[in-house]
Design a protein around this motif. Sequence first.
Motif, PDB file in Angstrom:
ATOM      1  N   PHE A   1       0.854  -1.184   0.000  1.00 15.46           N
ATOM      2  CA  PHE A   1       0.000   0.000   0.000  1.00 15.46           C
ATOM      3  C   PHE A   1       0.888   1.232   0.000  1.00 15.46           C
ATOM      4  CE2 PHE A   1       0.717  -1.095   4.450  1.00 15.46           C
ATOM      5  CZ  PHE A   1       1.028   0.123   5.037  1.00 15.46           C
TER       6      PHE A   1
ATOM      7  N   ARG B   1      -9.283   6.533   2.430  1.00 16.40           N
ATOM      8  CA  ARG B   1      -8.983   5.238   1.809  1.00 16.40           C
ATOM      9  C   ARG B   1      -8.817   4.206   2.896  1.00 16.40           C
ATOM     10  NH1 ARG B   1      -4.440   3.765  -1.108  1.00 16.40           N
ATOM     11  NH2 ARG B   1      -3.263   5.380  -0.010  1.00 16.40           N
TER      12      ARG B   1
ATOM     13  N   LEU C   1      -7.924  -0.227   3.928  1.00 11.27           N
ATOM     14  CA  LEU C   1      -7.517  -1.585   3.572  1.00 11.27           C
ATOM     15  C   LEU C   1      -8.249  -2.548   4.487  1.00 11.27           C
ATOM     16  CD1 LEU C   1      -3.643  -1.043   3.856  1.00 11.27           C
ATOM     17  CD2 LEU C   1      -5.001  -0.761   1.780  1.00 11.27           C
TER      18      LEU C   1
ATOM     19  N   SER D   1      -9.125  -3.231  -0.875  1.00  8.66           N
ATOM     20  CA  SER D   1      -8.580  -1.899  -0.638  1.00  8.66           C
ATOM     21  C   SER D   1      -9.271  -0.931  -1.573  1.00  8.66           C
ATOM     22  CB  SER D   1      -7.072  -1.879  -0.889  1.00  8.66           C
ATOM     23  OG  SER D   1      -6.809  -2.128  -2.259  1.00  8.66           O
TER      24      SER D   1
END
Lengths: 371, 332
Positions: free
Chosen positions: B28, B222, B224, B234
Amino acid sequence: MTPNAPNVLDDAPNAPDARIPPEPAAGEPAVPVLRAEGLVRHFALARTRLWRPAPRLRAVDGVSLAIAAGESLGVVGESGSGKSTLARLVMALETPSAGEVEILGRNVHRLGRTALRRWRRHFQMVFQDPYGSLDPRQPVRRIVAEPLQALGETARAARDEAVAEVLLSVGLRPGDMAKYPHEFSGGQRQRIAIARALITRPALIVADEPVSALDVSVQAQVLNLMQDLRQRFHLAYLFISHDLAVVRYVSDRVAVMYRGRIVEMAPTEALYRAPAHPYALALLRRPAAAGPAMGDAELSDDMPGQAGCAYAARCPFAQARCRLEAPGLRDLGQGRQAACHFAEQIIAEGAETAHRLAEKRDRTAGPPESG
Amino acid sequence: MALLEVEDLRVTLPTARGPAAALRGVSFSLEAGEALGLVGESGSGKSLTALALLGLLPEGAAVGGHIRFAGRDLLALPERELCRLRGNRIAMIFQEPMTALNPLQTIGRQIAEPLRLHRALSRSAAADEAIRLLGRVGLKPAAGRARAYPHQLSGGQRQRAMIAMALACAPDLLVADEPTTALDVTVARQSLDLMAALAAESGMALLLISHDLGIIAETTRRMLVMYGGQVVESGPTAAVFAALAHPYTRGLFAARPRLDGMPGRLPTIPGSVPDLADLPPGCPFAGRCALAIAACTAAEPPAVDIGPGHQARCIRLDQQPPAGDPVAGGPA
Ligand SMILES: Nc1ncnc2c1ncn2[C@@H]1O[C@H](COP(=O)(O)OP(=O)(O)OP(=O)(O)O)[C@@H](O)[C@H]1O
Ligand SMILES: Nc1ncnc2c1ncn2[C@@H]1O[C@H](COP(=O)(O)OP(=O)(O)OP(=O)(O)O)[C@@H](O)[C@H]1O
Ligand code: SF4
Ligand code: SF4
Ligand SMILES: [Mg+2]
Ligand SMILES: [Mg+2]
């Protein structure tokens, strides 16, 4: 009782056998699993000014409650409101400044060391922090069996069998017995802590935030598990959480704490439907409306005589009377108690009034009239 | 270039039953000023991911892949340099406050120390700054609390002391592992607002690990989702909440206790996490997934694009019930 009462009951020859919870004689009312009366715990804080006495903090300030066999009492309240201190007092891990705690009819703060150790089989605790409470140098086998060992039950094969069984009942594998705490994630460790609390088949489990370290799917499993275990073993819980949604699933009744006191105690459904205390209302209806946290239950030396309701500064219903006269915990019928002068009105018209008043206060920033 | 880039991070831990593949290719990135949420099953590797970023993995851990922070590969840095980054440019709020706090030092001192070390403040300036920070996380009276030892604080108060400590040096990256588990909604929000304000003021990046989906929704853009040492979904937080594409993500959302929910049994995901030392082949969720078919255990499912910047590791994404399923619910 006085904090250092002599240990008159220490292993008294005629003390009842610590293994058998007293059975109520037919016709007699059952002894509650837990009865706490007028519990107070003060702490001295660090001096901030040289010439003044150290300020005292009333972490728990006059709490009375009782839990029947198989019953579950939830305790909610903001950070610093005294929940964990109450739990430690009930568990006899800390000495009260005043008041007493009876577990199955015995005053645990008056039991001598050995007698208390044996009596502990009836009341066990699950802590908030599963890291600090599990000895990192011990394998799970020993950690979970520890309360049995404290009772002097040492036959290893029997112990291992009991550990394996209890690990299974909390959703761990018997094979986990040989592992050490660091090999587990936070959630798995909390299951180990629950297994340890269960192994003596206690009548009461005091659980301090037992699921707050868990992700939601494991949280749900542990909550369901605690419900199942409660039915299977007729367990009583003192279940502490800052999360109202969690408490609802496991409690028959809920006590709401604010600054060391119980401000409302009610059957769960009644409380969630229509709370009687403005603080409970704020927590339930609009979490944000409980207002910014006010620091904690701090008291300075010159404040003991402080008049009025402790919640007045944050309360949308506060009136002149509230600042003069402290509301005591009153019986409202139907198993309900609340410490508010206007509890009846708040039950009747709570949500509507609270919203209106809170909005009005947000606009004017002044103390509103009550509805 | 992103402030933090994690690429194919792999961590293997020694256990009594052989090596356990605890992280299996986690990737990521995180920009300055961005907040990234990390949720997932207990034991899925969230804390290990955080610890890897700080070079604090347990002894005996074998690490592979890359962690680039401000252009430097942290996995290749000598311990001395890592140490300098920790507490100064990268700070962490640990999941277990009690093991991260020194029981023998006052809270004020523990916050002031790194300020003197990394920001060269005088003793009294550092002490004042520590008190100011304690006030900002709602520990009042701050001057009095600064003199308290960790055991004199409640669980939530300790957690707030940790937050103050981590924010003291204005780090570029804050890794917050369950920073608000012991806090009620109002105090949790207050602490997160403080982190968000710092992110806005100073461009601090935030990796926020939390099981509280409400907090993830409010704080991050955002997120995950981890399961079995992998990132299984994700994407933009709003998109993940709306689509609930991966079967595990759906189970996670269905399980949360709700204030307005009916009391009774909570829905759970049947079964338990696979043993990392003995992972079955293929999808790590297969043993618990209602949609599993033979192909799921034949090979590891690849990450599939399902929207802009939104991916999930599942071969049966077409089988998902439509979004807006009643059990799921969206961001608050
Ligand atoms: N040993 C101690 N010495 C001094 N103060 C203490 C001590 N233990 C607790 N306190 C104080 O007593 C108050 C109540 O603490 P307690 O741990 O009971 O709160 P809590 O309701 O459990 O809060 P949380 O939800 O944050 O865990 C807090 O203000 C705390 O700082
Ligand atoms: N020192 C260690 N030795 C062996 N296994 C470990 C060690 N630390 C962690 N593990 C294992 O690695 C896996 C991931 O652990 P991690 O602590 O990252 O989980 P997590 O996602 O943070 O879970 P939680 O939400 O419960 O905190 C777990 O299965 C755990 O048992
Ligand atoms: S007594 Fe007054 S100030 Fe206190 S809670 Fe009731 S209405 Fe509010
Ligand atoms: S790949 Fe198969 S087992 Fe894995 S989540 Fe998708 S459907 Fe379920
Ligand atoms: Mg507590
Ligand atoms: Mg963790």
